[in-house]
Design a protein around this motif. Sequence first.
Motif, PDB file in Angstrom:
ATOM      1  N   UNK A  90      -0.486  -1.203  -3.471  1.00 30.35           N
ATOM      2  CA  UNK A  90      -0.039  -2.246  -2.550  1.00 30.35           C
ATOM      3  C   UNK A  90       1.487  -2.299  -2.461  1.00 30.35           C
ATOM      4  N   UNK A  91       2.144  -2.253  -3.608  1.00 25.84           N
ATOM      5  CA  UNK A  91       3.606  -2.285  -3.600  1.00 25.84           C
ATOM      6  C   UNK A  91       4.196  -1.050  -2.916  1.00 25.84           C
ATOM      7  N   UNK A  92       3.578   0.091  -3.124  1.00 22.63           N
ATOM      8  CA  UNK A  92       4.084   1.311  -2.497  1.00 22.63           C
ATOM      9  C   UNK A  92       3.952   1.238  -0.974  1.00 22.63           C
ATOM     10  N   UNK A  93       2.848   0.646  -0.493  1.00 25.19           N
ATOM     11  CA  UNK A  93       2.694   0.463   0.952  1.00 25.19           C
ATOM     12  C   UNK A  93       3.815  -0.427   1.491  1.00 25.19           C
ATOM     13  N   UNK A  94       4.115  -1.487   0.778  1.00 29.77           N
ATOM     14  CA  UNK A  94       5.159  -2.404   1.230  1.00 29.77           C
ATOM     15  C   UNK A  94       6.541  -1.763   1.196  1.00 29.77           C
ATOM     16  N   UNK A  95       6.697  -0.755   0.342  1.00 31.86           N
ATOM     17  CA  UNK A  95       7.979  -0.045   0.266  1.00 31.86           C
ATOM     18  C   UNK A  95       8.093   1.081   1.283  1.00 31.86           C
ATOM     19  N   UNK A  96       7.058   1.232   2.130  1.00 29.29           N
ATOM     20  CA  UNK A  96       7.137   2.223   3.198  1.00 29.29           C
ATOM     21  C   UNK A  96       6.389   3.506   2.946  1.00 29.29           C
ATOM     22  N   UNK A  97       5.765   3.655   1.781  1.00 26.71           N
ATOM     23  CA  UNK A  97       4.945   4.835   1.526  1.00 26.71           C
ATOM     24  C   UNK A  97       3.588   4.667   2.189  1.00 26.71           C
ATOM     25  N   UNK A  98       2.783   5.720   2.147  1.00 22.27           N
ATOM     26  CA  UNK A  98       1.430   5.668   2.688  1.00 22.27           C
ATOM     27  C   UNK A  98       0.462   6.139   1.608  1.00 22.27           C
ATOM     28  N   UNK A  99       0.221   5.279   0.577  1.00 20.26           N
ATOM     29  CA  UNK A  99      -0.697   5.684  -0.486  1.00 20.26           C
ATOM     30  C   UNK A  99      -2.137   5.727   0.028  1.00 20.26           C
ATOM     31  N   UNK A 100      -2.981   6.405  -0.711  1.00 14.20           N
ATOM     32  CA  UNK A 100      -4.377   6.545  -0.305  1.00 14.20           C
ATOM     33  C   UNK A 100      -4.615   7.916   0.282  1.00 14.20           C
ATOM     34  N   UNK A 101      -5.598   8.618  -0.271  1.00 13.07           N
ATOM     35  CA  UNK A 101      -5.853   9.983   0.176  1.00 13.07           C
ATOM     36  C   UNK A 101      -6.805  10.042   1.355  1.00 13.07           C
ATOM     37  N   UNK A 102      -7.617   9.012   1.553  1.00  7.03           N
ATOM     38  CA  UNK A 102      -8.598   9.007   2.625  1.00  7.03           C
ATOM     39  C   UNK A 102      -8.368   7.802   3.536  1.00  7.03           C
ATOM     40  N   UNK A 103      -8.987   7.834   4.698  1.00  9.56           N
ATOM     41  CA  UNK A 103      -8.874   6.723   5.632  1.00  9.56           C
ATOM     42  C   UNK A 103      -9.445   5.443   5.024  1.00  9.56           C
ATOM     43  N   UNK A 104     -10.523   5.586   4.255  1.00  5.63           N
ATOM     44  CA  UNK A 104     -11.130   4.414   3.604  1.00  5.63           C
ATOM     45  C   UNK A 104     -10.168   3.786   2.603  1.00  5.63           C
ATOM     46  N   UNK A 105      -9.516   4.618   1.781  1.00  2.00           N
ATOM     47  CA  UNK A 105      -8.566   4.098   0.804  1.00  2.00           C
ATOM     48  C   UNK A 105      -7.402   3.400   1.494  1.00  2.00           C
ATOM     49  N   UNK A 106      -6.920   3.979   2.584  1.00  2.00           N
ATOM     50  CA  UNK A 106      -5.801   3.361   3.300  1.00  2.00           C
ATOM     51  C   UNK A 106      -6.222   2.028   3.927  1.00  2.00           C
ATOM     52  N   UNK A 107      -7.462   1.963   4.440  1.00  2.00           N
ATOM     53  CA  UNK A 107      -7.956   0.712   5.019  1.00  2.00           C
ATOM     54  C   UNK A 107      -8.092  -0.364   3.941  1.00  2.00           C
ATOM     55  N   UNK A 108      -8.509   0.045   2.739  1.00  2.00           N
ATOM     56  CA  UNK A 108      -8.648  -0.916   1.645  1.00  2.00           C
ATOM     57  C   UNK A 108      -7.279  -1.476   1.225  1.00  2.00           C
ATOM     58  N   UNK A 109      -6.262  -0.629   1.248  1.00  2.00           N
ATOM     59  CA  UNK A 109      -4.911  -1.102   0.927  1.00  2.00           C
ATOM     60  C   UNK A 109      -4.436  -2.075   2.001  1.00  2.00           C
ATOM     61  N   UNK A 110      -4.748  -1.781   3.257  1.00  3.04           N
ATOM     62  CA  UNK A 110      -4.415  -2.710   4.343  1.00  3.04           C
ATOM     63  C   UNK A 110      -5.103  -4.051   4.126  1.00  3.04           C
ATOM     64  N   UNK A 111      -6.352  -4.006   3.667  1.00  2.00           N
ATOM     65  CA  UNK A 111      -7.091  -5.242   3.399  1.00  2.00           C
ATOM     66  C   UNK A 111      -6.383  -6.091   2.346  1.00  2.00           C
ATOM     67  N   UNK A 112      -5.915  -5.467   1.288  1.00  2.00           N
ATOM     68  CA  UNK A 112      -5.195  -6.207   0.250  1.00  2.00           C
ATOM     69  C   UNK A 112      -3.874  -6.748   0.789  1.00  2.00           C
ATOM     70  N   UNK A 113      -3.204  -5.953   1.614  1.00  2.00           N
ATOM     71  CA  UNK A 113      -1.947  -6.396   2.217  1.00  2.00           C
ATOM     72  C   UNK A 113      -2.193  -7.623   3.107  1.00  2.00           C
ATOM     73  N   UNK A 114      -3.297  -7.610   3.847  1.00  2.00           N
ATOM     74  CA  UNK A 114      -3.658  -8.757   4.675  1.00  2.00           C
ATOM     75  C   UNK A 114      -3.906 -10.000   3.834  1.00  2.00           C
ATOM     76  N   UNK A 115      -4.479  -9.796   2.656  1.00  2.00           N
ATOM     77  CA  UNK A 115      -4.777 -10.939   1.774  1.00  2.00           C
ATOM     78  C   UNK A 115      -3.482 -11.616   1.331  1.00  2.00           C
ATOM     79  N   UNK A 116      -2.476 -10.815   1.004  1.00  2.00           N
ATOM     80  CA  UNK A 116      -1.170 -11.382   0.649  1.00  2.00           C
ATOM     81  C   UNK A 116      -0.637 -12.209   1.804  1.00  2.00           C
ATOM     82  N   UNK A 117      -0.725 -11.653   3.012  1.00  2.00           N
ATOM     83  CA  UNK A 117      -0.228 -12.370   4.191  1.00  2.00           C
ATOM     84  C   UNK A 117      -1.016 -13.656   4.429  1.00  2.00           C
ATOM     85  N   UNK A 118      -2.338 -13.597   4.224  1.00  2.00           N
ATOM     86  CA  UNK A 118      -3.172 -14.777   4.468  1.00  2.00           C
ATOM     87  C   UNK A 118      -2.900 -15.882   3.450  1.00  2.00           C
TER      88      UNK A 118
END
Length: 386
Positions: free
Chosen positions: A91-119
């Motif tokens: 999650x922190x790496x995504x916020x720092x501008x990286x694109x962690x996650x090797x698959x589309x599913x993993x990247x979507x799950x990181x987006x979900x966690x990022x949304x939770x922080x925003x919510x």
Amino acid sequence: MRPEDFADEPPGDVEMIDGIFAFSPDPLPPELEPTHDLGTEIGDAMYALGQLSDLDTWLDSPEVILSPLVHREAVDSSNIETTTRLTLSDLYRREAGEEPGRTETERADITEAQNYVEAITAGIRALRTGADLDRELLCRLHEILLQGARGEAKNPGELRDDLVGIDEPGTPLSDARFVPAPPASVPYALRGLLQYVRSGPTYAPLVDLALIHYQFETIHPFQDGNGRLGRLLVMLVLYEWDLLPGPYLYPSSYFNVNRDAYLDRLLAVSRDGAWTEWVVFFLRAISEQGHEAYTVARKLLALRDRYWDQYQGQGTVIREVLDFVIEHPYLTEPQAVAALDRSQPAINQAIHRLWDDGVLRETTGQQRHRRYEAPAVLEIVEPYNP
């Protein structure tokens, strides 16, 4: 779901809708029998919340501690429902501008966690500025939770208009372990629940919070994302009822570790009226996670004090950067410049000093577009470090 799986007098109605049995919970509150053990659990949980509340009274910058705690709640809430295993670092790496996650599913799950922080941030901000904890706010937060993530095609921000089943993905509705309230009942049941929240607690506040969480999950007002929003609702009610001054608690960690028991306890209330067992489970979650959050917060504050002592007399910029590092243990120089409203040369000098001293570690090996991590901070806040 079969009617014969329910007790003779469950706390709700089992009814057939289009050939499928569904369960509508009775309005709150149920009748609860006070016991010595229940009183002990209430006391332990309230003590844990009291410790967290005390943090806010002497923190000059609560957000330094709140940010890591909110991020942990986001990751744990997402991990309850996702197939991948997220970490705070993702999650922190995504916020720092990286694109962690090797698959589309993993990247979507990181987006979900990022949304939770925003919510979480949006929900607390709304209540802090006088908004009501009502259907409109829940729908707005639901929309935030689902944007660009799992469930984004399932009417974000709108109450469901069809039956849903709770079971493993792909299970036919007719074979689902549990089918929540029929869609026609959802608006009325949700209105009754929110009226109950706004009226204030009937029992001890944390007992009522356990009832509220059960009721929300059993109504299941949205087509998807109910688990995430239901756990977020716990945070909002804690704040609304002045039990905590901010989102210091991350109960999803306990629910995640005890996922099977969490789901079984919720189902046992609907089937057998096992209220006491559910309430005790919930109170233990609050107690355990309250103590853990307090420990994490104190460790972060001790680290911050050590850094401040180390760089005493070396200007305000480096102290501001140190606070930013604790809030964002993966960071870039542009992030820090934007957040702190300091000049780029001043931020660059402070970051390089912290890098030279080992407070920060550069992760790219590049001469430009560098990213940094703070190992000592991550060691405290990252529960899944190998």
